[in-house]
Design a protein around this motif. Structure first.
Motif, mmCIF file in Angstrom:
data_model
loop_
_atom_site.group_PDB
_atom_site.id
_atom_site.type_symbol
_atom_site.label_atom_id
_atom_site.label_comp_id
_atom_site.label_asym_id
_atom_site.label_seq_id
_atom_site.Cartn_x
_atom_site.Cartn_y
_atom_site.Cartn_z
ATOM 1 N N GLY A 29 0.940 -1.226 0.125
ATOM 2 C CA GLY A 29 0.067 -0.159 -0.044
ATOM 3 C C GLY A 29 0.948 1.378 -0.130
ATOM 4 N N LEU A 30 1.977 0.971 0.060
ATOM 5 C CA LEU A 30 3.108 2.245 -0.033
ATOM 6 C C LEU A 30 4.215 1.981 -0.784
ATOM 7 C CD1 LEU A 30 3.259 3.043 3.674
ATOM 8 C CD2 LEU A 30 2.072 4.584 2.142
ATOM 9 N N GLY A 31 4.765 3.117 -1.518
ATOM 10 C CA GLY A 31 6.093 2.921 -2.318
ATOM 11 C C GLY A 31 6.946 2.525 -1.212
ATOM 12 N N PRO A 32 8.135 1.998 -1.596
ATOM 13 C CA PRO A 32 9.321 1.531 -0.511
ATOM 14 C C PRO A 32 9.809 2.549 0.064
ATOM 15 C CG PRO A 32 9.786 0.724 -3.074
ATOM 16 C CD PRO A 32 8.522 1.710 -2.980
ATOM 17 N N GLN A 33 10.177 3.735 -0.566
ATOM 18 C CA GLN A 33 10.463 5.098 0.253
ATOM 19 C C GLN A 33 9.499 5.277 1.285
ATOM 20 O OE1 GLN A 33 13.940 6.503 -0.446
ATOM 21 N NE2 GLN A 33 13.250 7.054 1.718
ATOM 22 N N ASP A 34 8.318 5.598 1.010
ATOM 23 C CA ASP A 34 7.313 5.922 1.925
ATOM 24 C C ASP A 34 7.323 5.003 3.113
ATOM 25 O OD1 ASP A 34 6.767 8.322 0.486
ATOM 26 O OD2 ASP A 34 5.227 7.392 -0.499
ATOM 27 N N TYR A 35 7.435 3.455 2.723
ATOM 28 C CA TYR A 35 7.504 2.516 3.791
ATOM 29 C C TYR A 35 8.251 2.795 4.707
ATOM 30 C CZ TYR A 35 7.044 -2.283 5.881
ATOM 31 O OH TYR A 35 7.011 -3.026 6.924
ATOM 32 N N ARG A 36 9.808 3.110 4.450
ATOM 33 C CA ARG A 36 10.714 3.136 5.077
ATOM 34 C C ARG A 36 10.426 4.363 5.948
ATOM 35 N NH1 ARG A 36 16.713 3.388 2.390
ATOM 36 N NH2 ARG A 36 17.007 1.289 3.300
ATOM 37 N N GLN A 62 7.563 5.889 6.908
ATOM 38 C CA GLN A 62 6.855 5.799 7.997
ATOM 39 C C GLN A 62 7.280 4.510 9.073
ATOM 40 O OE1 GLN A 62 3.206 2.809 7.423
ATOM 41 N NE2 GLN A 62 2.266 4.876 7.233
ATOM 42 N N HIS A 63 8.097 3.785 8.645
ATOM 43 C CA HIS A 63 8.493 2.708 9.809
ATOM 44 C C HIS A 63 9.443 3.561 10.579
ATOM 45 C CE1 HIS A 63 10.163 -0.941 11.321
ATOM 46 N NE2 HIS A 63 9.293 -1.428 11.042
ATOM 47 N N GLN A 64 10.263 4.435 10.203
ATOM 48 C CA GLN A 64 11.178 4.982 10.913
ATOM 49 C C GLN A 64 10.614 5.986 11.902
ATOM 50 O OE1 GLN A 64 13.551 6.945 7.701
ATOM 51 N NE2 GLN A 64 15.204 5.401 7.862
ATOM 52 N N ALA A 65 9.546 6.867 11.395
ATOM 53 C CA ALA A 65 8.688 7.646 12.160
ATOM 54 C C ALA A 65 8.027 6.702 13.257
ATOM 55 C CB ALA A 65 7.543 8.476 11.144
ATOM 56 N N ASP A 66 7.506 5.602 12.920
ATOM 57 C CA ASP A 66 6.936 4.702 14.053
ATOM 58 C C ASP A 66 7.807 4.520 14.912
ATOM 59 O OD1 ASP A 66 4.411 4.924 12.789
ATOM 60 O OD2 ASP A 66 4.578 3.145 11.643
#
Length: 339
Positions: A310-317, A319-323
């Motif tokens: 549901g997210l591109g690779p960059q956006d996924y990374r 979001q995971h860093q922010a979480d």
């Protein structure tokens, strides 16, 4: 599926050995156990109860165990036990055989026959995985299997390596399984055990066709996992490595409701997802990470990743860093200085 964790270190020192003795009698098989470490017996077990099949990851110090004819008369489940040794040594006397095994070896015991065994931990604990299952569920000639009891069976290569890797991963992932997984995993475990033992007693021809197919499929799964990083991994290469036709390979995967390419792609995307979420890899560019798992085309990788997560690779990374950063902030005690 019921998963039970047991650690003697959670108990008072005086109760540790007795509790371990009682636990193994209930969860595994009644034995008489003695140890030089009875004064402070430090051991642990993770028991996966899948119904008829039970798999246990065990760690314990050196000990001696006996299963006598009297104990067998009192409690005989008519089962086999298969032990994969991961650390330390095991010696057993059974059926007129005296066998010692070490790390990476496999040995089969018959619970309906007396045995006398020893484990040697050296400077550390003994570690292994034990499978207990009814004799009636093993679809191989009893006369053939009896030839394998108390015999050293290699677990380093071929079918042995496949079985060893499966049992190790099965017990490591115990916390993630659902109740519905139990029956499926019991079937997989029995099929792989049957294939492994048939390989060693030359009884593969007596296996039911469905057992052949499931064992072959698990071997193919392991092969794909080992070669995920090869961008040239293809149905033709997989089929050739397993001496079957490409058509037969596709049929195996169709029976599982998927395709060869789809299964490979899903495994590769999952490896990429793990790498993107790994803080130790946060400074590495995304496309080399994807190429490491067989995605040579960056645009194709991005589309495939977005379609699944549901997210591109960059956006996924990001979001995971922010979480992760948010969780770290929430763990700080209000007013406490940051370390």
């Amino acid at each position: 599926m019921l998963v039970t964790e047991f650690r003697t270190e959670d108990l008072p020192v005086a109760e540790r050995f007795g509790s371990w003795h009682d636990m193994t009698a209930r969860a595994l098989i009644p034995n008489v156990i003695r140890s030089d470490h009875e004064g402070d017996f430090r051991a642990g077990a993770r028991v996966l109860d899948m119904g008829a099949v039970q798999v246990s990851a065990l760690t314990y110090p050196s000990l001696e165990t006996r299963r006598s004819a009297q104990l067998i008369r009192q409690s005989d489940p008519d089962s086999y036990q298969l032990m994969l040794s991961l650390r330390g040594g095991n010696r057993i006397l059974q059926a007129g055989r005296d066998t010692t095994v070490g790390p990476g070896d496999v040995m089969l015991y018959d619970t309906s026959r007396p045995w006398h065994g020893w484990t040697a931990a050296g400077a550390d604990t003994v570690k292994g995985v034990m499978v207990q299952f009814p004799r009636a569920l093993l679809q191989l000639p009893a006369s053939k299997v009896d030839q394998l009891t108390a015999v050293r069976l290699p677990g380093h290569q071929g079918m042995g390596a496949l079985l060893s890797g499966y049992l190790t991963q099965l017990t490591a992932g115990a916390a993630t399984y659902t109740a519905a997984d139990g029956a499926r995993l019991a079937t997989c475990t029995l099929d792989l055990l049957t294939a492994f033992l048939a390989h060693h007693c030359d009884a593969a021809a007596s296996m039911p066709p469905q057992t052949h197919h499931r064992a072959l499929l698990m071997k193919i799964y392991a092969f794909i996992q080992q070669h995920l990083g090869d961008p040239d991994l293809s149905p033709a290469a997989i089929a050739a490595a397993h001496h079957i036709s490409v058509r037969s390979l596709h049929r195996l995967f169709q029976d599982q409701g998927t395709t060869v390419a789809g299964w490979i792609r899903a495994r590769r995307l999952e490896r990429c997802r793990r790498d993107l979420a790994d803080p130790l890899l946060s400074n590495q560019p995304i496309h080399p990470l994807a190429a490491r798992w067989g995605f040579r085309n960056p645009a194709h990788f991005s589309r495939a990743f977005r379609a699944v997560y549901g997210l591109g690779p960059q956006d996924y990374r990001r979001q995971h860093q922010a979480d992760r950063a948010s969780r770290g902030t929430h763990r700080q005690t209000p007013g406490a200085p940051r370390q």
